[in-house]
Write a protein that holds these residues in place. Structure first.
Motif: not given
Length: 316
Positions: A137-152, A154-159, A163-168
């Motif tokens: 579950a955590i690995a899936m959450l991590w993949r989602k968080m670091l994806g192209g439209d993930g949380l990371l 989204s935060v970087l886009a605010l500033v 950023a690229p899709d980190w896992v792809a």
């Protein structure tokens, strides 16, 4: 019977009684050890010996093993480019993740060693990632968080950072797994904290009086005294990192991609055995992994003579 014969008979009787009592104690010990011994023989040694035999065969699981000798090992080291790639990925992962995890764990342990209130709560909070980090579950959450439209992102886009899709992205995919590994620093941190608690505060106080600054005290007092704990954590994390599987499997959807950039050794072993049904080849890979871990662990033990210090003033 003479007196000497009677004495001899008594001595033999006492010895037999003691021997019987000793065997009774041993029998009780063996009885309590029986579950562990059964597990050792049938769940550890038995499968290990079976896999050693299978490593010299062509075994597809669906048919009987066919003896091929060293063919699996020769193919592995001479013509399997993915085997070489998996070694490269794994060595990179180990070389980056293990030092980063130990450094971060030691940093947090030193912060918690300052005598703050609610230390037990902080230790529990920091240990939770270690308990959860290896889960699917955590690995899936991590993949989602670091994806192209993930949380990371989204935060970087605010500033204003795109950023690229980190896992792809092949350049960053492996390092997203490294980051997940470093996040699971709790077990090393707890061990470091226990080691720091054993360092007498008088050493630090005396060096401070002599004019030594914080960095000098850290490198010349804390680290040498803590070196046995560092050695233990290093060995444990080294062994664990070489066997890493779940994170790479989930984040790459079991493919080891993109472009085999996350093809960890254990993941490639799994694919050979359970995707391609080459169980003989997978068993050979497993034994190569055992040898690799043994060699690197031995190197760490040999190097410990140079940098691990013990309380008696000697080295390991």
């Amino acid at each position: 019977m003479t007196t000497s014969q009677v004495s001899q008979a008594r001595i033999e009787k006492v010895a037999a009684r003691r021997m019987k009592r000793r065997y009774a104690h041993n029998g009780a010990a063996l009885l309590f050890l029986a579950p562990w011994l059964v597990g050792l023989v049938f769940l550890t040694l038995g499968p290990m010996l079976a896999s050693l035999y299978i490593s010299f065969t062509d075994y597809s699981i669906l048919a009987a093993p066919n003896w091929v000798g060293l063919n699996n090992y020769v193919t592995m080291f001479t013509s399997d480019k993915l085997f070489t790639k998996s070694l490269q990925v794994t060595f990179t992962y180990v070389a980056v993740s293990v030092p980063l995890k130990l450094i971060f764990a030691l940093f947090v342990a030193m912060l918690l060693n300052k005598g703050i209130r609610g230390l037990g709560i902080y230790r529990t909070v920091y240990y939770i990632p270690t308990l959860l980090g290896g889960s699917v579950a955590i690995a899936m959450l991590w993949r989602k968080m670091l994806g192209g439209d993930g949380l990371l992102n989204s935060v970087l886009a605010l500033v204003g950072i795109k950023a690229p899709d980190w896992v792809a992205n092949p350049k960053y995919a492996l390092y997203s797994i490294v980051l997940l590994s470093v996040w699971q620093f709790g077990s090393s941190m707890i061990i470091f904290l226990a080691g720091l608690k054993q360092i007498p505060p008088e050493y630090d106080e005396a060096s401070a009086v002599d004019g030594a600054g914080p960095m000098r005290r850290f490198f010349y007092i804390t680290l040498p005294i803590l070196s046995p704990v560092i050695f233990f954590n290093l060995v444990m994390q080294l062994i664990t990192s070489f066997q890493s599987f779940t994170q790479a499997f989930i984040i790459s959807n079991g493919s080891g991609g993109p472009v085999n950039s996350t093809l960890m050794y254990s993941l490639y072993l799994y694919k050979k055995g359970f995707s391609f049904f080459q169980m003989g080849y997978a068993s050979a890979m497993a034994w190569v992994l055992v040898i690799l871990i043994g060699v690197f662990t031995l190197l760490v033990f040999r190097s410990s003579k140079l940098w691990v210090h013990y309380e008696d003033g000697g080295k390991s």
